[in-house]
Design a protein around this motif. Sequence first.
Motif, short mmCIF file in Angstrom:
data_model
loop_
_atom_site.label_atom_id
_atom_site.label_comp_id
_atom_site.label_asym_id
_atom_site.label_seq_id
_atom_site.Cartn_x
_atom_site.Cartn_y
_atom_site.Cartn_z
N ILE A 22 -2.91 -29.82 25.84
CA ILE A 22 -2.67 -28.63 26.64
C ILE A 22 -1.91 -29.05 27.89
N LEU A 23 -0.78 -28.41 28.10
CA LEU A 23 0.07 -28.68 29.26
C LEU A 23 0.04 -27.49 30.21
N ASP A 24 0.15 -27.80 31.49
CA ASP A 24 0.40 -26.78 32.52
C ASP A 24 1.88 -26.88 32.86
N LYS A 25 2.67 -25.95 32.32
CA LYS A 25 4.13 -25.98 32.42
C LYS A 25 4.62 -25.36 33.73
N PRO A 26 5.59 -25.98 34.39
CA PRO A 26 6.13 -25.38 35.62
C PRO A 26 7.12 -24.26 35.31
N ARG A 27 7.39 -23.45 36.30
CA ARG A 27 8.42 -22.41 36.17
C ARG A 27 9.79 -23.07 35.96
N GLY A 28 10.62 -22.39 35.18
CA GLY A 28 11.98 -22.87 35.00
C GLY A 28 12.18 -23.80 33.83
N LEU A 29 11.08 -24.20 33.18
CA LEU A 29 11.17 -25.11 32.04
C LEU A 29 10.86 -24.34 30.75
N PRO A 30 11.77 -24.36 29.77
CA PRO A 30 11.49 -23.69 28.49
C PRO A 30 10.30 -24.30 27.78
N SER A 31 9.58 -23.49 27.04
CA SER A 31 8.46 -23.99 26.25
C SER A 31 8.95 -24.87 25.11
N ALA A 32 10.00 -24.41 24.42
CA ALA A 32 10.48 -25.09 23.21
C ALA A 32 11.97 -25.36 23.31
N PRO A 33 12.47 -26.38 22.60
CA PRO A 33 13.89 -26.71 22.64
C PRO A 33 14.71 -25.79 21.73
N LEU A 34 16.00 -25.67 22.03
CA LEU A 34 16.92 -24.96 21.14
C LEU A 34 17.47 -25.90 20.07
N PHE A 35 17.46 -27.20 20.39
CA PHE A 35 17.93 -28.22 19.45
C PHE A 35 17.16 -29.51 19.74
N GLU A 36 17.18 -30.45 18.82
CA GLU A 36 16.43 -31.69 18.99
C GLU A 36 16.84 -32.41 20.29
N GLY A 37 15.83 -32.76 21.09
CA GLY A 37 16.09 -33.47 22.34
C GLY A 37 16.42 -32.58 23.51
N ASP A 38 16.53 -31.27 23.27
CA ASP A 38 16.80 -30.33 24.36
C ASP A 38 15.66 -30.37 25.38
#
Length: 249
Positions: A22-38
């Motif tokens: 479980i992560l506490d994600k900051p604002r401005g960071l996408p949850s998931a990538p659009l492509f590998e390594g994104d």
Amino acid sequence: MNPLYGKIRIVHLPSHEEPFVILDKPRGLPSAPLFEGDISALTFAIGKFPEISKVKGRKEIEYGLVHRIDTETKGLLLICTEQSFYDKVMSEQTNGRFFKTYKAQCDSFASGEGFPILDGNLEDVVNCINKSTNESSYSVIVRSRFRPFSLKNSQVRPVNESAGKAALKKAGQKEYETQIKLKKSRDGIFARCRIKEGYRHQVRCHLAWLGFPIKGDPLYNSSNKKGQEFKFDAIGLEFLGYSFNIDNL
């Protein structure tokens, strides 16, 4: 390394008995990538816990990621590190036993274009809050179907029986529910929202429909100013007997 990665907080470390992060994600960071390594919270997690990449998720690129939160939203993400546990969590989600809680600070003004008329009992609650001069709290349940709205469908709108024929035609058939506790104090209007099934922008849209758009919301708050902080956090997760909450207030 992306500087936003340094703002991620690991709330729960995976183990053999509890194979999830479980992560506490900051604002401005996408949850998931659009492509590998994104750049994304999931990419960060895979770098720390490579076993995530062995989990087959709904989308090939999302691996063990159970759910997303909007890029602008701060808060909790659940990522599974083992396939059978992922399958159990997804079954819980399908059966309405996966709960997410959000908190928001809200403005107060009438909803904008494309919103249908509120049901009578909801309108009564909104009027009570707006007229109240003392500290007060009210609990409501908002239900609706949804339809895409605006340029490139960047927003959604709720759809109920008072919506026009065109809106009803565009709406999905499934109805979604948001449990909302609204609190008015000298510091403003605050909302705590709980959902078991999430549609894109569900909570943001339902609050705006009530006339309480989230402060700093670039899509659903017409008074938003550029650079204003988005006052919306994903603070709680409940699944399979586990309960996590990061609200410090």
